[in-house]
Design a protein around this motif. Structure first.
Motif, PDB file in Angstrom:
ATOM      1  N   UNK A 195       0.812  -1.205   0.000  1.00  0.00           N
ATOM      2  CA  UNK A 195       0.000   0.000   0.000  1.00  0.00           C
ATOM      3  C   UNK A 195       0.849   1.260   0.000  1.00  0.00           C
ATOM      4  N   UNK A 196       0.390   2.275  -0.741  1.00  0.00           N
ATOM      5  CA  UNK A 196       1.102   3.555  -0.716  1.00  0.00           C
ATOM      6  C   UNK A 196       0.906   4.240   0.629  1.00  0.00           C
ATOM      7  N   UNK A 197       1.857   5.038   1.033  1.00  0.00           N
ATOM      8  CA  UNK A 197       1.765   5.774   2.297  1.00  0.00           C
ATOM      9  C   UNK A 197       0.973   7.055   2.133  1.00  0.00           C
ATOM     10  N   UNK A 219      -5.227   0.146   6.267  1.00  0.00           N
ATOM     11  CA  UNK A 219      -5.081  -0.584   7.526  1.00  0.00           C
ATOM     12  C   UNK A 219      -6.186  -1.627   7.674  1.00  0.00           C
ATOM     13  N   UNK A 220      -7.405  -1.276   7.288  1.00  0.00           N
ATOM     14  CA  UNK A 220      -8.501  -2.236   7.374  1.00  0.00           C
ATOM     15  C   UNK A 220      -8.255  -3.417   6.435  1.00  0.00           C
ATOM     16  N   UNK A 221      -7.848  -3.121   5.206  1.00  0.00           N
ATOM     17  CA  UNK A 221      -7.558  -4.196   4.254  1.00  0.00           C
ATOM     18  C   UNK A 221      -6.426  -5.068   4.802  1.00  0.00           C
ATOM     19  N   UNK A 222      -5.373  -4.444   5.313  1.00  0.00           N
ATOM     20  CA  UNK A 222      -4.241  -5.188   5.860  1.00  0.00           C
ATOM     21  C   UNK A 222      -4.675  -6.106   6.994  1.00  0.00           C
ATOM     22  N   UNK A 223      -5.533  -5.628   7.853  1.00  0.00           N
ATOM     23  CA  UNK A 223      -5.970  -6.413   9.009  1.00  0.00           C
ATOM     24  C   UNK A 223      -6.971  -7.505   8.657  1.00  0.00           C
ATOM     25  N   UNK A 224      -7.650  -7.374   7.501  1.00  0.00           N
ATOM     26  CA  UNK A 224      -8.759  -8.271   7.187  1.00  0.00           C
ATOM     27  C   UNK A 224      -8.696  -8.957   5.834  1.00  0.00           C
ATOM     28  N   UNK A 225      -7.604  -8.801   5.077  1.00  0.00           N
ATOM     29  CA  UNK A 225      -7.541  -9.377   3.729  1.00  0.00           C
ATOM     30  C   UNK A 225      -7.734 -10.883   3.736  1.00  0.00           C
ATOM     31  N   UNK A 236      -3.355  -7.345  -2.192  1.00  0.00           N
ATOM     32  CA  UNK A 236      -2.808  -7.753  -0.886  1.00  0.00           C
ATOM     33  C   UNK A 236      -2.892  -9.260  -0.714  1.00  0.00           C
ATOM     34  N   UNK A 237      -3.992  -9.837  -1.176  1.00  0.00           N
ATOM     35  CA  UNK A 237      -4.134 -11.291  -1.109  1.00  0.00           C
ATOM     36  C   UNK A 237      -3.093 -11.983  -1.983  1.00  0.00           C
ATOM     37  N   UNK A 238      -2.844 -11.435  -3.159  1.00  0.00           N
ATOM     38  CA  UNK A 238      -1.846 -12.028  -4.049  1.00  0.00           C
ATOM     39  C   UNK A 238      -0.450 -11.931  -3.445  1.00  0.00           C
TER      40      UNK A 238
END
Length: 139
Positions: free
Chosen positions: A31-33, A42-48, A87-89
């Motif tokens: 993810x870009x900063x 952050x949500x995607x990272x925590x829940x992917x 993120x899943x890939x």
């Protein structure tokens, strides 16, 4: 998926943001900063690794789906779903390289309920199957 209450969502302090955000599994985050989108990422990272959708992300960050889609696309050029899949890939590639888990186990570990769908998405993104990708990367 467990209900995600926005009151429980704790954004990362701005000084903790850099060009990339460290992923929990020690992968460099893809993810870009972008501080404006940090809660989304952050949500995607925590829940992917769970079945999540645009709606889930939108609820978690307090936006309607249409607004969130437009915001993310304007800032990154990609949709929320594109970021979830990417993120899943990234996690799948890591598991393919670092473990001997079968493809169906990896598919479930990165949030896919159906191995066939994971297989199709992996092939679309990489041009080859997960098994062949693993074999070529390990040799």
């Amino acid at each position: 998926m467990k209900k995600y209450n926005t009151a429980e969502f704790q954004p990362v302090a701005e000084e903790a943001l850099s060009n990339t955000v460290k992923a929990p599994d020690n992968l460099l985050s893809i993810f870009p900063g972008n501080p404006q989108l940090s809660q989304v990422f952050q949500f995607i990272e925590a829940n992917y690794n769970q079945p999540i959708s645009l709606y889930d992300v939108a609820v978690a960050v307090g936006y309607c789906g249409a607004y969130l889609t437009d915001l993310v696309r304007r800032n990154t050029g990609y949709t929320v779903n594109d970021w979830i899949v990417e993120r899943r890939m990234a996690a799948a590639r890591n598991l393919l390289l670092e473990t001997d888990q079968c493809v169906s186990q990896i598919a479930q570990a990165v949030g896919y309920q159906h191995e066939g769908y994971f297989f199709r998405q992996f092939r679309q993104h990489h041009g080859i199957t997960p098994k062949i990708w693993r074999k070529t990367q390990r040799s």
